[in-house]
Design a protein around this motif. Sequence first.
Motif, short mmCIF file in Angstrom:
data_model
loop_
_atom_site.label_atom_id
_atom_site.label_comp_id
_atom_site.label_asym_id
_atom_site.label_seq_id
_atom_site.Cartn_x
_atom_site.Cartn_y
_atom_site.Cartn_z
N TYR A 133 0.84 -1.21 0.00
CA TYR A 133 0.00 0.00 0.00
C TYR A 133 0.87 1.26 0.00
CZ TYR A 133 -3.60 3.32 1.55
OH TYR A 133 -4.46 4.39 1.66
N GLU A 134 1.93 1.26 0.81
CA GLU A 134 2.83 2.42 0.85
C GLU A 134 3.55 2.60 -0.48
OE1 GLU A 134 4.36 5.69 3.17
OE2 GLU A 134 2.69 4.29 3.41
N ALA A 135 3.93 1.48 -1.09
CA ALA A 135 4.59 1.55 -2.39
C ALA A 135 3.67 2.21 -3.41
CB ALA A 135 4.98 0.15 -2.85
N SER A 182 14.15 4.16 -7.79
CA SER A 182 15.29 3.82 -6.93
C SER A 182 15.14 4.44 -5.55
CB SER A 182 16.60 4.28 -7.58
OG SER A 182 16.85 3.57 -8.77
N ASN A 183 14.70 5.72 -5.50
CA ASN A 183 14.48 6.37 -4.21
C ASN A 183 13.34 5.72 -3.44
OD1 ASN A 183 16.53 8.24 -4.50
ND2 ASN A 183 15.24 9.78 -5.46
N ILE A 184 12.29 5.34 -4.13
CA ILE A 184 11.18 4.66 -3.47
C ILE A 184 11.65 3.31 -2.92
CG2 ILE A 184 8.94 3.55 -3.86
CD1 ILE A 184 8.28 5.77 -5.84
N SER A 185 12.45 2.60 -3.69
CA SER A 185 12.99 1.32 -3.24
C SER A 185 13.77 1.49 -1.95
CB SER A 185 13.90 0.72 -4.31
OG SER A 185 13.22 0.55 -5.53
N LYS A 212 3.35 -9.22 -6.39
CA LYS A 212 2.07 -8.90 -5.76
C LYS A 212 1.03 -8.40 -6.74
CE LYS A 212 3.35 -9.78 -1.51
NZ LYS A 212 2.70 -10.86 -0.71
N GLU A 213 1.45 -7.63 -7.75
CA GLU A 213 0.51 -6.94 -8.62
C GLU A 213 0.54 -7.41 -10.08
OE1 GLU A 213 -1.78 -4.23 -7.79
OE2 GLU A 213 -1.39 -5.31 -5.93
N ASN A 214 1.48 -8.28 -10.41
CA ASN A 214 1.62 -8.77 -11.79
C ASN A 214 1.88 -7.64 -12.79
OD1 ASN A 214 1.12 -11.54 -11.14
ND2 ASN A 214 -1.06 -11.06 -10.99
N ILE A 215 2.53 -6.60 -12.32
CA ILE A 215 2.86 -5.45 -13.16
C ILE A 215 4.06 -4.75 -12.53
CG2 ILE A 215 1.35 -3.84 -11.93
CD1 ILE A 215 0.62 -2.59 -14.59
N SER A 216 4.88 -4.11 -13.33
CA SER A 216 6.05 -3.43 -12.78
C SER A 216 5.64 -2.12 -12.13
CB SER A 216 7.07 -3.14 -13.89
OG SER A 216 6.58 -2.14 -14.77
N PRO A 217 6.44 -1.61 -11.18
CA PRO A 217 6.12 -0.32 -10.54
C PRO A 217 5.99 0.82 -11.53
CG PRO A 217 7.87 -1.44 -9.34
CD PRO A 217 7.65 -2.22 -10.60
#
Length: 314
Positions: free
Chosen positions: A261-263, A275-278, A296-301
């Motif tokens: 959820y935070e991501a 990269s900063n989010i990671s 989790k989402e079957n899709i890239s960020p």
Amino acid sequence: MEKSDIPRLELASFAEVNYKVPFLDVQHYPLDANYFIIKNRENHPVVDYISPNRRQFFKIFHMTAGTGVLTVGLHQYELCPGDIAFLHPDEIMSWQTTSEKTGGHFCLIHPKYFEHDGDHVLQLLRNFPYFKASKAVIRLTESQSSAVNQSFEAIVREEHAGNDDKKQAISLHLQMILLEAQRAGKNLADQTVPENYGYIYGFLSLLESAFQVRRQDDAIKLKTAGEFAEQLHVHPNYLNTLVKEHTGKTLREHIQERLLYEAKALLIQTDWDISNISYGLGFSGHAAFTSFFKKKENISPSIFRKNAIANLNR
């Protein structure tokens, strides 16, 4: 209806008869929600849930039919027709319906809704004495409840009419709701919930406190299930069993769900590079975060962000 103290129930004894396992669905507020939401319970029936994360929204709901048990923080109330509740964004809350039908309205108000042309209303919300866990529910008289219901119905009409001055009209009706509630309001005696709910609340509260990524140089230090249990002075197996029994998910599942959820929030609400989010989410690098997110989402960020922003801009 004469004013009276709001009845309260011991959660443990109530659960033995009324709660089914798992009795609380953990619900996070949508990240793309509008800054103001008004709904009629006839079209949007109440579901049993617990909202663990800081919602950002002030919530007000008024009951015209049905009954239920509301827990705000570590305070609990049995609601019936004529009651109105005020929920602060920072409070963990849960709801259990105890009747076949429910009626009334609820509204969600994000502070940004009144940020530029309604500062006085925003200050009213922030200073209103009943947005506190120990004072969250007020019992209205029949005439007060009728007046509040009329104000909610007027807000619904304004929201759907699309007039240029609808925000001004909504703010006036909202202020009338606050006024009627304050006229009826009284301080309620504090009563804490039983120990088992206290542990669930404690875990969710600690989990929320771990997610405070506000700047790009912030970094989450995720705790293991054992570390959460240690902070609550309880055995990890007991805490895990208790949380799983009452929410249907293990400690690990809650931690990963909150991380996801935070991501999503950071991808949608900031322009930080991945990269900063990671880093902020405690991953060893871009690849580790992308792997977790895709699993989790079957899709890239990056594609998730692109799609989410496109939907918001429609």
